[in-house]
Design an enzyme around this catalytic site. Structure first.
Site, PDB file in Angstrom:
ATOM      1  NE  ARG A 241      36.778  42.150  37.327  1.00 16.00           N
ATOM      2  CZ  ARG A 241      37.850  41.371  37.814  1.00 16.00           C
ATOM      3  NH1 ARG A 241      38.776  41.887  38.171  1.00 16.00           N
ATOM      4  NH2 ARG A 241      37.740  40.045  37.657  1.00 16.00           N
ATOM      5  CG  PHE A 257      46.527  50.698  42.381  1.00 10.50           C
ATOM      6  CD1 PHE A 257      47.862  50.469  42.364  1.00 10.50           C
ATOM      7  CD2 PHE A 257      45.855  51.319  43.421  1.00 10.50           C
ATOM      8  CE1 PHE A 257      48.588  51.166  43.483  1.00 10.50           C
ATOM      9  CE2 PHE A 257      46.526  52.242  44.299  1.00 10.50           C
ATOM     10  CZ  PHE A 257      47.909  52.060  44.317  1.00 10.50           C
ATOM     11  CG  ASP A 280      48.533  49.467  36.450  1.00 13.77           C
ATOM     12  OD1 ASP A 280      47.684  48.761  37.255  1.00 13.77           O
ATOM     13  OD2 ASP A 280      49.613  49.149  36.667  1.00 13.77           O
ATOM     14  CB  SER A 281      53.136  52.069  38.128  1.00 13.75           C
ATOM     15  OG  SER A 281      52.953  50.700  38.597  1.00 13.75           O
ATOM     16  CB  ALA A 308      48.962  54.872  42.872  1.00  8.74           C
ATOM     17  CG  ASP A 328      42.164  45.954  43.195  1.00 14.25           C
ATOM     18  OD1 ASP A 328      42.561  45.441  44.295  1.00 14.25           O
ATOM     19  OD2 ASP A 328      41.878  45.397  42.254  1.00 14.25           O
ATOM     20  CB  CYS A 368      44.649  41.578  47.735  1.00 12.44           C
ATOM     21  SG  CYS A 368      46.203  42.579  47.102  1.00 12.44           S
TER      22      CYS A 368
HETATM   23  N1  SAH Z   1      41.856  46.286  39.662  1.00  9.83           N
HETATM   24  C1  SAH Z   1      42.457  45.513  38.947  1.00  9.83           C
HETATM   25  C2  SAH Z   1      43.764  44.642  39.705  1.00  9.83           C
HETATM   26  C3  SAH Z   1      44.527  45.504  40.173  1.00  9.83           C
HETATM   27  S1  SAH Z   1      46.047  44.739  40.583  1.00  9.83           S
HETATM   28  C4  SAH Z   1      41.369  44.259  38.241  1.00  9.83           C
HETATM   29  O1  SAH Z   1      40.217  44.699  38.618  1.00  9.83           O
HETATM   30  O2  SAH Z   1      41.689  43.639  37.599  1.00  9.83           O
HETATM   31  C5  SAH Z   1      47.185  45.960  40.997  1.00  9.83           C
HETATM   32  C6  SAH Z   1      47.901  46.728  39.769  1.00  9.83           C
HETATM   33  O3  SAH Z   1      48.566  47.687  40.698  1.00  9.83           O
HETATM   34  C7  SAH Z   1      48.774  46.266  38.805  1.00  9.83           C
HETATM   35  O4  SAH Z   1      48.309  46.224  37.768  1.00  9.83           O
HETATM   36  C8  SAH Z   1      50.075  46.724  39.170  1.00  9.83           C
HETATM   37  O5  SAH Z   1      50.734  47.059  37.855  1.00  9.83           O
HETATM   38  C9  SAH Z   1      49.851  48.319  39.733  1.00  9.83           C
HETATM   39  N2  SAH Z   1      50.604  48.998  40.393  1.00  9.83           N
HETATM   40  C10 SAH Z   1      51.426  48.334  41.347  1.00  9.83           C
HETATM   41  N3  SAH Z   1      51.971  49.398  42.295  1.00  9.83           N
HETATM   42  C11 SAH Z   1      51.741  50.460  41.486  1.00  9.83           C
HETATM   43  C12 SAH Z   1      52.021  51.960  41.718  1.00  9.83           C
HETATM   44  N4  SAH Z   1      52.930  52.279  42.717  1.00  9.83           N
HETATM   45  N5  SAH Z   1      51.294  52.819  41.263  1.00  9.83           N
HETATM   46  C13 SAH Z   1      50.372  52.622  40.115  1.00  9.83           C
HETATM   47  N6  SAH Z   1      49.848  51.281  39.805  1.00  9.83           N
HETATM   48  C14 SAH Z   1      50.637  50.342  40.674  1.00  9.83           C
END
Ligand code: SAH
Length: 424
Positions: A241, A257, A280-281, A308, A328, A368
């Site tokens: 980050r 995300f 974010d979704s 996304a 992410d 991840c």
């Molecule tokens: N970058 C963040 C962590 C991301 S975790 C950090 O540094 O804290 C992944 C995220 O993706 C979650 O918040 C989840 O709600 C979101 N997510 C999962 N599927 C998704 C989709 N199809 N579209 C958008 N967001 C999504």
């Protein structure tokens, strides 16, 4: 047990499984022997800690789930000592290769002390900060995760035998860390795979009534220890980050995300991004991100609740441009069988992200999924470069922050990949 866990009227009742003490705990030595099939011993002499059911020939003696067992080669040689679970494909988890060493309270206390000491050496001990104190195999404690959020701890048992010993671990943690409270976070997958009994809201000591506030890189975050993703925060992305923020100066950033806004806040505060769009979704995630932006007085963030794949496609159609796109996503591959589909999904979002980048833009792209190897991910990026006609220059190949070490004898502990790429 010497350490005292503060008595709390809020302590939830303990389930039947938890009252059953693994029988030989006092002594710490094995109640049974697990004999390996021929030609299966090599990884375990190499200190790999997971004995799969397919490697086991038979059990001699009486082993109940959670018990201490010795792992013996087909030639009758002692290899290691571990904890048994007949309900899991991961039949035995190994903790010591020393025949004279008991798996007793003292043993586990030493492992916890060592793990905590590593984080001190890393200077991850800011009292109002957060870090992973114990990372399972990487700290010689397969099946145990402990995260510190300021004065609170979140524990996760991903092995039945560890879950049966939680009172012991928590008691030692109170002794070593003096937290105000410890919250149990259960992971659905592990509960099912290991046969762990589900317990809602188990905790020791004080249970935080609202968010726990922590600090990371001079930014503050409210963490929901009971409901938040993982144990509340993506601690593994801590260094990424901050580093990603070095590439955003004066640029328009898309944090796809975004969860609670970690990448976005660093980009805005430390990187001097002109504006950041957080997507974010999950509405819950976005409200955490909004609250964190407010908490830090960061104004140039925008928020959109969208899927996304749809959001990226729509932006491409609208010919939107960004100087930086951060991807992410959640884990796309939960098993080896899912790797191909996962790579196709990574391909799809990364291809769209590349087309959103202005010339010389930066793609910060993460995975991840442990099953997706670094090399596979790079090949996926290569495919995008070839087909899109845009060069992709990988500037940095990064992993999880160092409080999530990779164990060289259990390479499965490497899972997070983060590539910072320039797209001319
Ligand atoms: N970058 C963040 C962590 C991301 S975790 C950090 O540094 O804290 C992944 C995220 O993706 C979650 O918040 C989840 O709600 C979101 N997510 C999962 N599927 C998704 C989709 N199809 N579209 C958008 N967001 C999504």
């Amino acid at each position: 047990m010497s350490a005292a866990v503060p008595d709390s009227p809020h302590n939830t009742s303990i389930s039947v499984a938890e009252t059953v003490q693994p029988r030989e705990m006092a002594a710490g030595f094995a109640s049974a022997q697990v004999l390996l099939k021929p030609r299966k011993a090599q990884p375990f002499f190499g200190r790999h800690p997971w004995v799969l059911d397919t490697a086991v020939a038979r059990i001699e003696g009486d082993a109940t789930d959670g018990d201490i067992v010795d792992l013996i080669s087909d030639k009758g040689r002692f290899i290691a000592r571990g904890l048994y679970n007949s309900r899991s494909r991961l039949r035995v988890r190994l903790y010591t290769w020393n025949h004279g060493e008991a798996l007793d309270e003292e043993f586990f206390r030493q492992r916890l002390e060592r793990a905590i000491e590593v984080r001190r050496e890393l200077r991850y001990d800011n009292p109002s900060g957060a870090c992973r104190l114990v990372f399972s195999e990487a700290d010689g404690l397969s099946g145990l995760v402990v995260d510190r959020y300021g004065e609170y701890l979140a524990v996760q048992a991903t092995a039945l035998a560890i879950s049966l010993r939680l009172d012991l671990f928590v008691s030692v943690l109170f002794d070593l860390m003096h937290p105000r409270g410890v919250v149990l976070r259960q992971e659905r997958g592990a509960v099912q795979m290991e046969g762990i009994s589900h317990e809602a809201d188990r905790h020791w000591g004080e249970l935080p009534t609202g968010p726990v506030f922590i600090e990371e890189h001079g930014l503050r975050y409210g963490i929901d220890l009971r409901e938040g993703h993982k144990t509340g925060f993506y601690l593994d992305q801590r260094e990424n980050r901050r580093i990603a923020a070095d590439y955003v100066h004066g640029r328009r950033v898309l944090d796809m995300f975004c969860y609670s806004g970690g990448f976005a806040l660093n980009a805005a505060r430390h990187g001097g991004a002109s504006e950041v769009l957080c997507v974010d979704s999950s509405d819950k995630a976005l409200s955490l991100a909004r609250a964190n932006a407010e908490l830090n007085g960061v104004a140039n963030l925008q928020f959109r609740a969208e899927d996304a794949f749809g959001a990226l496609q729509e932006s491409v159609q609208k010919r939107e441009k960004f100087g930086v796109v951060i991807l992410d996503p959640p884990k796309f591959a939960r098993s080896r069988a899912a790797v191909n589909d996962a790579l196709m999904a990574y391909h799809q979002i990364n291809r769209l992200a590349v087309s959103l980048l202005e010339p010389g833009g930066i793609l910060v792209t993460c995975s991840c999924s442990g099953h997706v190897l670094r090399e596979d991910f790079l090949h996926m990026l290569a495919g995008i470069a070839q087909r899109s006609g845009r060069e992709i220059q990988v500037l940095q190949q990064r992993g999880a922050s160092p409080d999530h070490p990779v164990s060289a004898t259990c390479l499965e502990s490497e899972y997070l990949k983060c590539f910072i790429c320039r797209v001319p």
